[in-house]
Design a protein around this motif. Structure first.
Motif, PDB file in Angstrom:
ATOM      1  N   GLY A   1       0.792  -1.212   0.000  1.00  0.00           N
ATOM      2  CA  GLY A   1       0.000   0.000   0.000  1.00  0.00           C
ATOM      3  C   GLY A   1       0.831   1.272   0.000  1.00  0.00           C
ATOM      4  N   TYR A   2       2.184   1.143  -0.160  1.00  0.00           N
ATOM      5  CA  TYR A   2       3.025   2.345  -0.105  1.00  0.00           C
ATOM      6  C   TYR A   2       3.174   2.939  -1.495  1.00  0.00           C
ATOM      7  N   GLY A   3       3.069   4.245  -1.584  1.00  0.00           N
ATOM      8  CA  GLY A   3       3.371   4.954  -2.821  1.00  0.00           C
ATOM      9  C   GLY A   3       4.058   6.253  -2.465  1.00  0.00           C
ATOM     10  N   PHE A   4       5.072   6.607  -3.215  1.00  0.00           N
ATOM     11  CA  PHE A   4       5.845   7.818  -2.909  1.00  0.00           C
ATOM     12  C   PHE A   4       4.929   9.035  -2.838  1.00  0.00           C
ATOM     13  N   ASN A   5       4.060   9.195  -3.827  1.00  0.00           N
ATOM     14  CA  ASN A   5       3.175  10.373  -3.835  1.00  0.00           C
ATOM     15  C   ASN A   5       2.154  10.294  -2.713  1.00  0.00           C
ATOM     16  N   LYS A   6       1.681   9.081  -2.377  1.00  0.00           N
ATOM     17  CA  LYS A   6       0.707   8.928  -1.296  1.00  0.00           C
ATOM     18  C   LYS A   6       1.340   9.321   0.047  1.00  0.00           C
ATOM     19  N   SER A   7       2.569   8.880   0.275  1.00  0.00           N
ATOM     20  CA  SER A   7       3.279   9.201   1.515  1.00  0.00           C
ATOM     21  C   SER A   7       3.469  10.703   1.662  1.00  0.00           C
ATOM     22  N   HIS A   8       3.898  11.343   0.588  1.00  0.00           N
ATOM     23  CA  HIS A   8       4.142  12.783   0.657  1.00  0.00           C
ATOM     24  C   HIS A   8       2.841  13.563   0.788  1.00  0.00           C
ATOM     25  N   ALA A   9       1.780  13.101   0.127  1.00  0.00           N
ATOM     26  CA  ALA A   9       0.500  13.790   0.236  1.00  0.00           C
ATOM     27  C   ALA A   9       0.019  13.790   1.686  1.00  0.00           C
ATOM     28  N   ALA A  10       0.198  12.678   2.390  1.00  0.00           N
ATOM     29  CA  ALA A  10      -0.226  12.590   3.793  1.00  0.00           C
ATOM     30  C   ALA A  10       0.594  13.537   4.668  1.00  0.00           C
ATOM     31  N   ALA A  11       1.916  13.550   4.451  1.00  0.00           N
ATOM     32  CA  ALA A  11       2.787  14.405   5.267  1.00  0.00           C
ATOM     33  C   ALA A  11       2.483  15.884   5.030  1.00  0.00           C
ATOM     34  N   TYR A  12       2.331  16.268   3.776  1.00  0.00           N
ATOM     35  CA  TYR A  12       2.059  17.676   3.476  1.00  0.00           C
ATOM     36  C   TYR A  12       0.662  18.085   3.954  1.00  0.00           C
ATOM     37  N   ALA A  13      -0.279  17.161   3.912  1.00  0.00           N
ATOM     38  CA  ALA A  13      -1.616  17.482   4.405  1.00  0.00           C
ATOM     39  C   ALA A  13      -1.577  17.779   5.899  1.00  0.00           C
ATOM     40  N   LEU A  14      -0.787  16.992   6.645  1.00  0.00           N
ATOM     41  CA  LEU A  14      -0.662  17.211   8.091  1.00  0.00           C
ATOM     42  C   LEU A  14      -0.029  18.576   8.366  1.00  0.00           C
ATOM     43  N   ILE A  15       1.053  18.907   7.646  1.00  0.00           N
ATOM     44  CA  ILE A  15       1.721  20.198   7.843  1.00  0.00           C
ATOM     45  C   ILE A  15       0.787  21.347   7.452  1.00  0.00           C
ATOM     46  N   ALA A  16       0.034  21.160   6.374  1.00  0.00           N
ATOM     47  CA  ALA A  16      -0.912  22.197   5.939  1.00  0.00           C
ATOM     48  C   ALA A  16      -1.966  22.436   7.018  1.00  0.00           C
ATOM     49  N   TYR A  17      -2.455  21.348   7.628  1.00  0.00           N
ATOM     50  CA  TYR A  17      -3.464  21.492   8.690  1.00  0.00           C
ATOM     51  C   TYR A  17      -2.869  22.221   9.888  1.00  0.00           C
ATOM     52  N   GLN A  18      -1.656  21.832  10.281  1.00  0.00           N
ATOM     53  CA  GLN A  18      -1.023  22.449  11.462  1.00  0.00           C
ATOM     54  C   GLN A  18      -0.777  23.936  11.244  1.00  0.00           C
ATOM     55  N   THR A  19      -0.240  24.309  10.079  1.00  0.00           N
ATOM     56  CA  THR A  19       0.051  25.720   9.832  1.00  0.00           C
ATOM     57  C   THR A  19      -1.231  26.522   9.660  1.00  0.00           C
ATOM     58  N   ALA A  20      -2.257  25.937   9.051  1.00  0.00           N
ATOM     59  CA  ALA A  20      -3.534  26.633   8.911  1.00  0.00           C
ATOM     60  C   ALA A  20      -4.154  26.870  10.285  1.00  0.00           C
ATOM     61  N   TYR A  21      -4.034  25.887  11.168  1.00  0.00           N
ATOM     62  CA  TYR A  21      -4.567  26.036  12.536  1.00  0.00           C
ATOM     63  C   TYR A  21      -3.857  27.185  13.257  1.00  0.00           C
ATOM     64  N   LEU A  22      -2.519  27.223  13.139  1.00  0.00           N
ATOM     65  CA  LEU A  22      -1.752  28.282  13.808  1.00  0.00           C
ATOM     66  C   LEU A  22      -2.091  29.648  13.232  1.00  0.00           C
ATOM     67  N   LYS A  23      -2.199  29.728  11.929  1.00  0.00           N
ATOM     68  CA  LYS A  23      -2.490  31.015  11.296  1.00  0.00           C
ATOM     69  C   LYS A  23      -3.880  31.505  11.679  1.00  0.00           C
ATOM     70  N   ALA A  24      -4.842  30.579  11.817  1.00  0.00           N
ATOM     71  CA  ALA A  24      -6.211  30.969  12.145  1.00  0.00           C
ATOM     72  C   ALA A  24      -6.365  31.339  13.615  1.00  0.00           C
ATOM     73  N   ASN A  25      -5.643  30.643  14.490  1.00  0.00           N
ATOM     74  CA  ASN A  25      -5.838  30.817  15.927  1.00  0.00           C
ATOM     75  C   ASN A  25      -4.783  31.678  16.608  1.00  0.00           C
ATOM     76  N   PHE A  26      -3.603  31.778  16.016  1.00  0.00           N
ATOM     77  CA  PHE A  26      -2.520  32.597  16.565  1.00  0.00           C
ATOM     78  C   PHE A  26      -1.890  33.412  15.436  1.00  0.00           C
ATOM     79  N   PRO A  27      -2.688  34.262  14.775  1.00  0.00           N
ATOM     80  CA  PRO A  27      -2.208  34.931  13.560  1.00  0.00           C
ATOM     81  C   PRO A  27      -1.001  35.823  13.775  1.00  0.00           C
ATOM     82  N   VAL A  28      -0.960  36.580  14.875  1.00  0.00           N
ATOM     83  CA  VAL A  28       0.169  37.500  15.105  1.00  0.00           C
ATOM     84  C   VAL A  28       1.454  36.707  15.321  1.00  0.00           C
ATOM     85  N   GLU A  29       1.389  35.680  16.168  1.00  0.00           N
ATOM     86  CA  GLU A  29       2.567  34.859  16.430  1.00  0.00           C
ATOM     87  C   GLU A  29       3.021  34.123  15.167  1.00  0.00           C
TER      88      GLU A  29
END
Length: 249
Positions: A1-29
């Motif tokens: 079930g491993y695919g290079f693009n699948k692995s990277h899509a999951a990792a980038y999705a997690l980082i995108a969620y984390q940074t979006a959360y920080l930007k929405a909830n702690f915009p100045v910081e």
């Protein structure tokens, strides 16, 4: 079930969620941290400045008594906070010199005036070009609002810094051991008129890399309105409303 693009899509999705959360909830910081990562890239900092404005956040100018080496969050009386411009983001001042300056301020308190600043500088770390760019950027406005006068006095300030440093190194003070009184500064700065607004902004842009406190075209609102100029911020809205040709300054 491993695919290079699948692995990277999951990792980038997690980082995108984390940074979006920080930007929405702690915009100045979040924006202060993002800008600190690109201290030396004025093109990126200019884009961040526009993003900060679009988010309705405040970007405060550099201040020798309030700025840190990097971009910092500043709050007064429990407000939502603002981003204070970084000293090290000013062109040609250097992070090490600004780190030493901030450490001196933290150890012995805010600089009372421009002579107090000069007397506490390490002349081995701060040169004329650095002082001039700090003045151009407005970092000394809290001590003296005439940027042209500080520029004209740069060599005088450095001579005072050198004399004060020599006194500290030789251990000479007055007979009561008051080192701050060991070297008397000159009584006054040279009488120099402040730059006209356009020249002031041009010098600021030279030191920072873009216009920070204001823009030259802001001096001509009546002219721009008379000529039917459209601001960049209005273009998308007017285009969506069916417009196809616009004039901008």
């Amino acid at each position: 079930g491993y695919g290079f693009n699948k692995s990277h899509a999951a990792a980038y999705a997690l980082i995108a969620y984390q940074t979006a959360y920080l930007k929405a909830n702690f915009p100045v910081e979040f924006m202060a941290a993002s800008m600190s990562l690109d201290l030396a890239n004025t093109d990126k900092l200019n884009l961040f400045k526009q993003e900060v404005a679009g988010m309705g956040l405040r970007l405060l100018p550099p201040d020798i008594n309030r700025s840190d080496v990097a971009f910092a969050v500043e709050r007064d009386n429990g407000d939502d906070g603002a981003i204070r411009y970084a000293l090290a983001a000013i062109k040609n001042v250097g992070q090490e010199a600004m780190r030493a300056l901030v450490a001196e301020r933290a150890a012995k308190g805010a600089f009372k005036d421009i002579w107090d600043l000069a007397g506490r500088l390490d002349p081995r770390q701060v040169n004329k070009r650095q002082l001039e760019n700090l003045a151009r950027a407005g970092a000394f406005d809290d001590l003296d609002g005439n940027r042209a006068r500080i520029m004209a006095a740069a060599e005088m300030l450095l001579r005072h810094a050198s004399s004060a440093a020599d006194e500290r190194e030789t251990g000479q003070g007055n007979m009561f051991g008051d080192e701050s009184a060991a070297v008397e500064p000159p009584h006054r700065l040279p009488e120099v008129p402040e730059w006209p607004q356009l020249e002031k902004l041009a010098n600021e842009a030279e030191a920072i890399g873009f216009y920070l406190s204001a823009h030259p075209l802001e001096s001509y609102p009546a002219l721009l309105a008379r000529e039917g100029m459209v601001s960049y911020a209005e273009l998308a809205e007017r285009a969506a409303a069916g417009g196809s040709q616009f004039r901008i300054a």
